[in-house]
Design a protein around this motif. Structure first.
Motif, PDB file in Angstrom:
ATOM      1  N   PRO A 264       0.754  -1.083   0.599  1.00 28.73           N
ATOM      2  CA  PRO A 264       0.033   0.517  -0.121  1.00 28.73           C
ATOM      3  C   PRO A 264       0.699   1.527  -0.341  1.00 28.73           C
ATOM      4  CG  PRO A 264       0.370  -1.025   2.171  1.00 28.73           C
ATOM      5  CD  PRO A 264       0.722  -1.383   1.372  1.00 28.73           C
ATOM      6  N   LYS A 265       0.665   2.677  -0.983  1.00 26.81           N
ATOM      7  CA  LYS A 265       1.459   3.437  -1.002  1.00 26.81           C
ATOM      8  C   LYS A 265       0.915   4.313   0.852  1.00 26.81           C
ATOM      9  CE  LYS A 265       2.423   4.945  -5.168  1.00 26.81           C
ATOM     10  NZ  LYS A 265       1.824   5.716  -6.278  1.00 26.81           N
ATOM     11  N   ILE A 266       0.421   3.656   1.624  1.00 18.98           N
ATOM     12  CA  ILE A 266       0.157   4.520   2.594  1.00 18.98           C
ATOM     13  C   ILE A 266      -0.015   3.538   4.013  1.00 18.98           C
ATOM     14  CG2 ILE A 266      -1.461   5.985   4.050  1.00 18.98           C
ATOM     15  CD1 ILE A 266      -3.119   6.805   1.503  1.00 18.98           C
ATOM     16  N   GLN A 267       0.984   4.030   4.735  1.00 16.54           N
ATOM     17  CA  GLN A 267       0.978   2.837   5.817  1.00 16.54           C
ATOM     18  C   GLN A 267       0.008   3.037   7.190  1.00 16.54           C
ATOM     19  OE1 GLN A 267       4.986   3.593   4.790  1.00 16.54           O
ATOM     20  NE2 GLN A 267       3.905   2.071   3.128  1.00 16.54           N
ATOM     21  N   ARG A 268      -0.385   4.318   7.365  1.00 16.55           N
ATOM     22  CA  ARG A 268      -1.312   4.364   8.724  1.00 16.55           C
ATOM     23  C   ARG A 268      -1.850   5.186   8.488  1.00 16.55           C
ATOM     24  NH1 ARG A 268       2.539   5.575  13.271  1.00 16.55           N
ATOM     25  NH2 ARG A 268       3.821   3.777  13.665  1.00 16.55           N
ATOM     26  N   ILE A 269      -3.299   5.172   8.542  1.00 18.98           N
ATOM     27  CA  ILE A 269      -4.151   6.247   8.373  1.00 18.98           C
ATOM     28  C   ILE A 269      -4.912   6.241   9.220  1.00 18.98           C
ATOM     29  CG2 ILE A 269      -4.552   5.174   6.373  1.00 18.98           C
ATOM     30  CD1 ILE A 269      -6.693   3.853   7.112  1.00 18.98           C
ATOM     31  N   LEU A 270      -5.861   7.674  10.051  1.00 19.90           N
ATOM     32  CA  LEU A 270      -6.601   7.915  11.173  1.00 19.90           C
ATOM     33  C   LEU A 270      -7.959   7.765  10.303  1.00 19.90           C
ATOM     34  CD1 LEU A 270      -8.901   9.774  13.176  1.00 19.90           C
ATOM     35  CD2 LEU A 270      -6.683   7.746  14.037  1.00 19.90           C
ATOM     36  N   LEU A 271      -9.038   7.186  10.567  1.00 18.63           N
ATOM     37  CA  LEU A 271     -10.603   7.310  10.401  1.00 18.63           C
ATOM     38  C   LEU A 271     -11.662   7.471  10.756  1.00 18.63           C
ATOM     39  CD1 LEU A 271     -12.549   6.066   7.449  1.00 18.63           C
ATOM     40  CD2 LEU A 271     -12.438   4.090   9.243  1.00 18.63           C
ATOM     41  N   LYS A 272     -12.168   8.632  10.687  1.00 19.11           N
ATOM     42  CA  LYS A 272     -13.163   9.257  10.964  1.00 19.11           C
ATOM     43  C   LYS A 272     -14.425   9.019  11.099  1.00 19.11           C
ATOM     44  CE  LYS A 272     -16.188  12.045  13.316  1.00 19.11           C
ATOM     45  NZ  LYS A 272     -17.001  13.141  13.475  1.00 19.11           N
ATOM     46  N   LEU A 273     -15.124   8.156  11.521  1.00 16.58           N
ATOM     47  CA  LEU A 273     -16.617   7.996  11.702  1.00 16.58           C
ATOM     48  C   LEU A 273     -17.403   8.732  12.164  1.00 16.58           C
ATOM     49  CD1 LEU A 273     -16.694   3.983  11.330  1.00 16.58           C
ATOM     50  CD2 LEU A 273     -16.140   5.754   8.990  1.00 16.58           C
ATOM     51  N   SER A 274     -18.869   9.131  11.698  1.00 18.90           N
ATOM     52  CA  SER A 274     -19.447   9.918  12.609  1.00 18.90           C
ATOM     53  C   SER A 274     -20.659   8.514  13.300  1.00 18.90           C
ATOM     54  CB  SER A 274     -20.542  10.880  11.599  1.00 18.90           C
ATOM     55  OG  SER A 274     -21.286  10.440  11.164  1.00 18.90           O
ATOM     56  N   GLY A 275     -20.729   9.512  13.865  1.00 25.25           N
ATOM     57  CA  GLY A 275     -21.944   8.104  15.230  1.00 25.25           C
ATOM     58  C   GLY A 275     -22.931   7.530  13.738  1.00 25.25           C
ATOM     59  N   GLU A 276     -23.298   8.583  13.278  1.00 25.36           N
ATOM     60  CA  GLU A 276     -24.607   8.033  12.651  1.00 25.36           C
ATOM     61  C   GLU A 276     -24.185   7.108  11.775  1.00 25.36           C
ATOM     62  OE1 GLU A 276     -25.173  11.244   9.738  1.00 25.36           O
ATOM     63  OE2 GLU A 276     -26.163  12.821  11.640  1.00 25.36           O
ATOM     64  N   ALA A 277     -22.720   6.867  11.507  1.00 19.78           N
ATOM     65  CA  ALA A 277     -22.224   5.403  10.864  1.00 19.78           C
ATOM     66  C   ALA A 277     -22.928   4.265  11.344  1.00 19.78           C
ATOM     67  CB  ALA A 277     -20.455   5.425  10.742  1.00 19.78           C
ATOM     68  N   LEU A 278     -22.849   4.380  11.978  1.00 20.22           N
ATOM     69  CA  LEU A 278     -22.944   3.083  13.147  1.00 20.22           C
ATOM     70  C   LEU A 278     -24.451   3.081  13.568  1.00 20.22           C
ATOM     71  CD1 LEU A 278     -20.453   3.259  16.209  1.00 20.22           C
ATOM     72  CD2 LEU A 278     -20.071   2.693  13.571  1.00 20.22           C
ATOM     73  N   ALA A 279     -25.156   3.483  12.872  1.00 19.14           N
ATOM     74  CA  ALA A 279     -26.457   4.007  12.609  1.00 19.14           C
ATOM     75  C   ALA A 279     -27.002   3.178  11.477  1.00 19.14           C
ATOM     76  CB  ALA A 279     -27.435   4.711  13.282  1.00 19.14           C
ATOM     77  N   GLY A 280     -26.336   3.380  10.764  1.00 19.07           N
ATOM     78  CA  GLY A 280     -27.022   2.584   9.792  1.00 19.07           C
ATOM     79  C   GLY A 280     -28.122   3.758   9.143  1.00 19.07           C
ATOM     80  N   GLY A 281     -29.355   2.913   8.850  1.00 13.85           N
ATOM     81  CA  GLY A 281     -30.140   4.847   8.291  1.00 13.85           C
ATOM     82  C   GLY A 281     -30.955   5.067   9.634  1.00 13.85           C
ATOM     83  N   LYS A 282     -31.511   4.482  10.476  1.00 20.52           N
ATOM     84  CA  LYS A 282     -31.990   4.332  11.984  1.00 20.52           C
ATOM     85  C   LYS A 282     -31.859   6.156  12.969  1.00 20.52           C
ATOM     86  CE  LYS A 282     -31.397  -0.081  13.587  1.00 20.52           C
ATOM     87  NZ  LYS A 282     -31.102  -0.719  13.861  1.00 20.52           N
ATOM     88  N   PRO A 283     -32.757   6.958  12.693  1.00 30.12           N
ATOM     89  CA  PRO A 283     -32.282   8.084  13.177  1.00 30.12           C
ATOM     90  C   PRO A 283     -31.358   8.199  14.915  1.00 30.12           C
ATOM     91  CG  PRO A 283     -34.573   7.241  14.324  1.00 30.12           C
ATOM     92  CD  PRO A 283     -34.386   6.523  13.120  1.00 30.12           C
TER      93      PRO A 283
END
Ligand code: UDP
Length: 248
Positions: free
Chosen positions: A6-25
């Protein structure tokens, strides 16, 4: 023939809380968390080290609670605890999917998470564990976008990846304006001056001050994360302008 490194060896991924809720409110959606694990799997298999900051918006945000009359700092601490709950939920989903992970929190919640200690985080990453950074920055009046920038700098990530609902940054809301066009690349000042709302201004300024590149993409687009770490230009890249890069 062995797969290209891979070109990149270390990443920081930011997920919003909504990403864990699927389509739910509100709350958690197990398939959504399993989908996060499946996007991470090939990236980890390629040897990329992954730090992850998760927001809390699917459970609680400080600002609206303060607007309703709550004490702002207290509301923000509740929001930070929401990010701890999210990190625990995602940790469990990742481990169940066979991906080793650890939760480290900026707030002391020692019964459920390790305290954030940079050297320990780096050791976990070197062992191929996803490190879930919970509790935001540990301070009220910030957001998890800023926490993601801080942790990206802390662990020496080459790239901060911010997942959003659309596949990059547009000149207008693409849901409301179908003719809106997507930026391939932006510098930090363009994001601030055009009020593009990619990340909060504190986070953008921090990234600018340290020249941290930020790629905005849609995690729901299958394989996008893996393509990014292979060096493909997916989504929108926020980075120093050409003049900054030439040391002007
Ligand atoms: N928060 C905070 N300090 C931080 C990070 C987060 O006070 O360093 C609080 C703040 O109240 C925020 C909430 O935690 O609203 C949840 O984080 P955020 O809104 O960033 O979550 P996201 O929108 O990414 O789901």
């Amino acid at each position: 023939m062995a797969a290209a490194a891979p070109k990149i060896q270390r990443i920081l991924l930011k997920l919003s809380g909504e990403a864990l809720a699927g389509g739910k409110p509100y709350g958690f959606d197990r398939p959504a968390m399993q989908a996060v694990a499946e996007e991470l799997r090939p990236v980890l298999a390629a040897g990329v080290q992954v730090g992850l900051v998760v927001g809390g918006g699917n459970l609680f945000r400080g600002l609206p609670a303060a607007a309703d009359g709550a004490d702002r700092a207290t509301a923000d601490y509740i929001g930070m605890l929401a990010t701890v709950m999210n990190a625990l939920a995602l940790h469990e989903a990742l481990e169940t999917a066979g991906l080793p992970a650890r939760v480290m929190s900026a707030l002391a919640v020692t019964g459920v998470a390790e305290p954030f200690i940079r050297a320990k985080a780096l050791a976990h990453l070197a062992k191929g564990r996803v490190v879930l950074f919970a509790g935001g920055t540990g301070n009220p009046y910030f957001t998890t976008d800023t926490a993601a920038c801080v942790r990206a700098l802390d662990i020496g990530a080459q790239l901060l990846l911010k997942s959003t609902k659309v596949d990059g940054v547009y000149d207008a809301d693409p849901v409301l304006h179908p003719t809106a066009s997507r930026y391939e690349q932006l510098d930090y000042d363009e994001v601030l001056q055009r009020h593009l709302g990619v990340m909060d201004a504190t986070a953008v300024v921090l990234a600018r001050e340290h020249g941290l590149p930020v790629r905005v993409f849609d995690m729901h687009s299958r394989g996008a994360l893996a393509r990014i770490v292979r060096g493909e230009a997916v989504g929108t890249l926020m980075s120093p302008s050409a003049s900054d890069r030439s040391g002007r």
